[in-house]
Design a protein around this motif. Structure first.
Motif, PDB file in Angstrom:
ATOM      1  N   HIS A   1       0.835  -1.303  -0.008  1.00 20.73           N
ATOM      2  CA  HIS A   1      -0.052   0.062  -0.196  1.00 20.73           C
ATOM      3  C   HIS A   1       0.771   1.115  -0.163  1.00 20.73           C
ATOM      4  O   HIS A   1       1.804   1.429   0.425  1.00 20.73           O
ATOM      5  CB  HIS A   1      -0.863   0.057   1.216  1.00 20.73           C
ATOM      6  CG  HIS A   1      -1.927  -1.146   1.336  1.00 20.73           C
ATOM      7  ND1 HIS A   1      -3.196  -1.040   0.612  1.00 20.73           N
ATOM      8  CD2 HIS A   1      -1.909  -2.266   1.925  1.00 20.73           C
ATOM      9  CE1 HIS A   1      -3.754  -2.347   0.713  1.00 20.73           C
ATOM     10  NE2 HIS A   1      -3.053  -2.851   1.717  1.00 20.73           N
ATOM     11  N   GLY A   2       0.465   2.379  -0.340  1.00 21.45           N
ATOM     12  CA  GLY A   2       0.879   3.710  -0.243  1.00 21.45           C
ATOM     13  C   GLY A   2       1.975   4.008  -1.477  1.00 21.45           C
ATOM     14  O   GLY A   2       1.891   3.339  -2.334  1.00 21.45           O
ATOM     15  N   LEU A   3       2.864   4.822  -1.367  1.00 17.86           N
ATOM     16  CA  LEU A   3       3.681   5.414  -2.347  1.00 17.86           C
ATOM     17  C   LEU A   3       4.579   4.292  -2.927  1.00 17.86           C
ATOM     18  O   LEU A   3       4.859   4.167  -4.093  1.00 17.86           O
ATOM     19  CB  LEU A   3       4.539   6.551  -2.038  1.00 17.86           C
ATOM     20  CG  LEU A   3       3.616   7.860  -2.049  1.00 17.86           C
ATOM     21  CD1 LEU A   3       4.639   9.108  -1.416  1.00 17.86           C
ATOM     22  CD2 LEU A   3       3.079   8.205  -3.244  1.00 17.86           C
ATOM     23  N   ALA A   4       5.099   3.166  -1.899  1.00 16.11           N
ATOM     24  CA  ALA A   4       6.004   2.279  -2.357  1.00 16.11           C
ATOM     25  C   ALA A   4       5.253   1.346  -3.705  1.00 16.11           C
ATOM     26  O   ALA A   4       5.974   1.128  -4.492  1.00 16.11           O
ATOM     27  CB  ALA A   4       6.367   1.480  -1.235  1.00 16.11           C
ATOM     28  N   SER A   5       4.078   0.958  -3.188  1.00 12.61           N
ATOM     29  CA  SER A   5       3.345   0.061  -4.092  1.00 12.61           C
ATOM     30  C   SER A   5       2.771   0.759  -5.257  1.00 12.61           C
ATOM     31  O   SER A   5       2.949   0.503  -6.454  1.00 12.61           O
ATOM     32  CB  SER A   5       2.072  -0.468  -3.570  1.00 12.61           C
ATOM     33  OG  SER A   5       1.049   0.438  -2.838  1.00 12.61           O
ATOM     34  N   THR A   6       2.416   2.333  -5.093  1.00  9.63           N
ATOM     35  CA  THR A   6       2.184   2.996  -6.565  1.00  9.63           C
ATOM     36  C   THR A   6       3.412   3.135  -7.338  1.00  9.63           C
ATOM     37  O   THR A   6       3.205   3.106  -8.541  1.00  9.63           O
ATOM     38  CB  THR A   6       1.736   4.560  -5.842  1.00  9.63           C
ATOM     39  OG1 THR A   6       0.814   4.512  -4.915  1.00  9.63           O
ATOM     40  CG2 THR A   6       1.358   5.374  -7.061  1.00  9.63           C
ATOM     41  N   ARG A   7       4.632   3.185  -6.768  1.00 14.62           N
ATOM     42  CA  ARG A   7       5.727   3.135  -7.785  1.00 14.62           C
ATOM     43  C   ARG A   7       5.947   1.802  -8.364  1.00 14.62           C
ATOM     44  O   ARG A   7       6.283   1.881  -9.447  1.00 14.62           O
ATOM     45  CB  ARG A   7       6.969   3.542  -7.015  1.00 14.62           C
ATOM     46  CG  ARG A   7       8.434   3.348  -7.695  1.00 14.62           C
ATOM     47  CD  ARG A   7       9.656   4.050  -7.032  1.00 14.62           C
ATOM     48  NE  ARG A   7      10.783   3.901  -7.956  1.00 14.62           N
ATOM     49  CZ  ARG A   7      11.787   4.501  -7.769  1.00 14.62           C
ATOM     50  NH1 ARG A   7      11.850   5.414  -6.908  1.00 14.62           N
ATOM     51  NH2 ARG A   7      12.836   4.227  -8.663  1.00 14.62           N
ATOM     52  N   SER A   8       5.785   0.703  -7.550  1.00 13.76           N
ATOM     53  CA  SER A   8       5.786  -0.422  -8.349  1.00 13.76           C
ATOM     54  C   SER A   8       4.849  -0.600  -9.187  1.00 13.76           C
ATOM     55  O   SER A   8       5.144  -1.166 -10.587  1.00 13.76           O
ATOM     56  CB  SER A   8       5.503  -1.896  -7.262  1.00 13.76           C
ATOM     57  OG  SER A   8       6.545  -1.750  -6.210  1.00 13.76           O
ATOM     58  N   ALA A   9       3.601  -0.369  -9.062  1.00 10.96           N
ATOM     59  CA  ALA A   9       2.679  -0.690 -10.196  1.00 10.96           C
ATOM     60  C   ALA A   9       2.858   0.560 -11.206  1.00 10.96           C
ATOM     61  O   ALA A   9       2.483  -0.047 -12.664  1.00 10.96           O
ATOM     62  CB  ALA A   9       1.129  -0.063  -9.508  1.00 10.96           C
ATOM     63  N   LEU A  10       3.400   1.753 -11.145  1.00  6.11           N
ATOM     64  CA  LEU A  10       3.943   2.406 -12.181  1.00  6.11           C
ATOM     65  C   LEU A  10       4.823   2.121 -13.181  1.00  6.11           C
ATOM     66  O   LEU A  10       5.066   2.267 -14.270  1.00  6.11           O
ATOM     67  CB  LEU A  10       4.142   3.832 -11.566  1.00  6.11           C
ATOM     68  CG  LEU A  10       2.991   4.898 -11.242  1.00  6.11           C
ATOM     69  CD1 LEU A  10       3.811   6.132 -10.559  1.00  6.11           C
ATOM     70  CD2 LEU A  10       2.461   5.576 -12.555  1.00  6.11           C
ATOM     71  N   ASN A  11       5.881   1.422 -12.351  1.00  7.43           N
ATOM     72  CA  ASN A  11       6.831   0.617 -13.340  1.00  7.43           C
ATOM     73  C   ASN A  11       6.165  -0.421 -14.194  1.00  7.43           C
ATOM     74  O   ASN A  11       6.731  -0.464 -15.243  1.00  7.43           O
ATOM     75  CB  ASN A  11       7.720  -0.033 -12.151  1.00  7.43           C
ATOM     76  CG  ASN A  11       8.750   0.931 -11.552  1.00  7.43           C
ATOM     77  OD1 ASN A  11       8.867   2.323 -12.032  1.00  7.43           O
ATOM     78  ND2 ASN A  11       9.354   0.495 -10.313  1.00  7.43           N
ATOM     79  N   VAL A  12       5.359  -1.052 -13.654  1.00  2.00           N
ATOM     80  CA  VAL A  12       4.695  -2.231 -14.455  1.00  2.00           C
ATOM     81  C   VAL A  12       3.829  -1.651 -15.534  1.00  2.00           C
ATOM     82  O   VAL A  12       4.023  -1.896 -16.612  1.00  2.00           O
ATOM     83  CB  VAL A  12       3.655  -3.055 -13.504  1.00  2.00           C
ATOM     84  CG1 VAL A  12       3.157  -4.067 -14.655  1.00  2.00           C
ATOM     85  CG2 VAL A  12       4.559  -3.872 -12.609  1.00  2.00           C
ATOM     86  N   THR A  13       2.969  -0.436 -15.225  1.00  2.00           N
ATOM     87  CA  THR A  13       2.253  -0.059 -16.296  1.00  2.00           C
ATOM     88  C   THR A  13       3.059   0.808 -17.499  1.00  2.00           C
ATOM     89  O   THR A  13       2.881   0.671 -18.638  1.00  2.00           O
ATOM     90  CB  THR A  13       1.216   0.972 -15.842  1.00  2.00           C
ATOM     91  OG1 THR A  13       1.765   2.054 -14.925  1.00  2.00           O
ATOM     92  CG2 THR A  13       0.291   0.242 -14.814  1.00  2.00           C
ATOM     93  N   HIS A  14       3.969   1.427 -17.076  1.00  2.00           N
ATOM     94  CA  HIS A  14       4.884   2.110 -17.767  1.00  2.00           C
ATOM     95  C   HIS A  14       5.871   0.948 -18.765  1.00  2.00           C
ATOM     96  O   HIS A  14       5.952   1.164 -20.002  1.00  2.00           O
ATOM     97  CB  HIS A  14       6.132   2.973 -17.164  1.00  2.00           C
ATOM     98  CG  HIS A  14       6.996   3.469 -18.137  1.00  2.00           C
ATOM     99  ND1 HIS A  14       6.738   4.692 -18.885  1.00  2.00           N
ATOM    100  CD2 HIS A  14       8.384   3.420 -18.302  1.00  2.00           C
ATOM    101  CE1 HIS A  14       7.623   4.968 -19.495  1.00  2.00           C
ATOM    102  NE2 HIS A  14       8.627   4.423 -19.294  1.00  2.00           N
TER     103      HIS A  14
END
Length: 416
Positions: free
Chosen positions: A238-251
């Motif tokens: 959860h939070g910004l750490a998981s957001t960064r991981s999800a952004l890496n995958v979508t990018h």
């Protein structure tokens, strides 16, 4: 820095280029965030319609002036864009465009962006830097808010004046928090794709209202052949750490898709691309392609919940494709599920926060089927909202949730 002019065909590409140029020029993160958000709002409609935009970056003719002029041109627009209400005020740049003159903290570097040694800055890292500045500003307002409360409790004199001041600070805090949430949402969640023949809408709900970001993200765009591409990601945490991981995958998936890689290979190639970048990354992934003209759809999957197809007459079935997500052993989609959206049919894509609020996941899928059948004929923007609200009447554990609906237009019914 020498004048630069670039042409862009996607919102992600525009944001990345402008964010890197602004960083290279030394623009402060808060001002950089406002500039990127303003340009994104003006360009979003043109790029969604498939019309490219151009970006010009011009340093001040006088080095000591320490400013940078950024011009966004919309050559395909029928009229000048509306400039009111932008996070960073702009001037009109005829015939169709906008211009910003941004002050710099020091003299303009003579070298162009990206000319120095080393790789260009990571756009995700730049976004996190901007978010951190916003958080710091919010924390400063919170500390000031607490200080005023302490003063109010320690003295009986001037109570009324302090109360008024406290209310003003509260209002500033609420507005700052609202701006921060809006800016984060604009940066992380792209607007719906415009595709003739299809209707699209999405509902995102964070696990906690005070934590607006999480590991559940989506991405959607049109490929050069007109096909609509959709990616759903659910990253662990959860939070910004998981957001960064999800952004890496979508990018990674977006980049691979635009490079023309086959749908079946996208999950495996994304996992391979990110293997050395984030060793702790674990995420489920689902990628879908839909032809707006024929309704043909193809789906590849990596440990993600199955998509739900609801026919116009109410018949339903799940679309499943075996596979394992990013960070899992042997990642990749083992097969591609194929089907077709006929006029009036609805496709529902979602993350597990929509169904795993039930004790039994099978009960969650059964309830989801019933809810989707009941709400399938609503206006498309209401469909994911109504389904999410019905599914969340019972919550056993909070989790981020994405519900994304795609319906093929029934032009005969509309025209009739």
């Amino acid at each position: 820095m020498r004048p630069q002019c670039t042409t862009h065909h996607s919102l992600d590409e525009l944001r990345t280029t402008l964010r890197r140029l602004a960083h290279r020029a030394g623009i402060e993160p808060d001002l950089r965030s406002r500039l990127v958000l303003s340009a994104s709002r003006l360009a979003a409609g043109e790029l969604a319609a498939g019309r490219p935009v151009s970006l010009e970056v011009l340093p001040s003719p006088r080095v000591e002036a320490a400013s940078l002029t950024v011009r966004l041109r919309l050559p395909g627009a029928d009229a000048p864009p509306p400039l009111a209400g932008l996070p960073l005020p702009a001037l009109e740049a005829p015939p169709a465009g906008a211009a910003w003159t941004v002050p710099l903290p020091g003299p303009v570097d003579a070298e162009p962006a990206g000319s120095a040694g080393g790789a260009p800055p990571d756009p995700v890292a730049l976004l996190e830097e901007e978010a951190a500045v916003l958080m710091e500003r919010l924390d400063a307002l919170t500390r000031e808010h607490r200080r005023l409360k302490d003063e109010l409790s320690e003295t009986n004199s001037g109570v009324l004046a302090l109360y008024v001041q406290l209310e003003e600070r509260d209002e500033q805090l609420r507005k700052a928090h609202g701006r921060m949430l809006h800016q984060l949402e604009d940066a992380l969640r792209p607007p719906p794709v415009r595709a003739p023949g299809l209707e699209l809408a999405v509902r995102y709900e964070p696990a906690e209202s005070h934590a607006p970001t999480g590991g559940d993200l989506y991405d959607w765009f049109r490929l050069p052949d007109g096909t609509v591409h959709i990616t759903l990601v659910d990253a662990l945490g959860h939070g910004l750490a998981s957001t960064r991981s999800a952004l890496n995958v979508t990018h990674a998936v977006r980049t691979l898709a635009l490079e023309g890689h086959d749908l079946r290979t996208l999950v495996a190639r994304a996992a391979e691309t990110l293997a050395d970048f984030d060793h702790e990354l674990m995420a489920t992934v689902q990628v879908v392609r839909i032809d707006p003209q024929t309704g043909d759809l193809r789906l590849a999957n990596g440990s993600h919940p199955p998509a739900l197809l609801v026919r116009r007459d109410g018949d339903t079935h799940f679309l499943e494709a075996a596979g394992r997500g990013v960070g899992f052993p042997l990642p990749g989609s083992e097969a591609v599920a194929e089907d077709r959206l006929d006029p009036g049919d609805l496709l529902l894509l979602y993350t597990d926060g929509l169904t795993e609020s039930r004790r039994d996941p099978r009960e969650g899928e059964r309830r989801l089927t019933e809810a989707a059948r009941r709400h399938r004929s609503r206006p498309i923007e209401e469909v994911p909202v109504a389904i999410a609200e019905e599914m969340h009447t019972l919550i056993l554990h909070s989790d981020d949730t994405v519900a994304l609906a795609v319906r093929r237009r029934d032009d005969a019914a509309v025209n009739g």
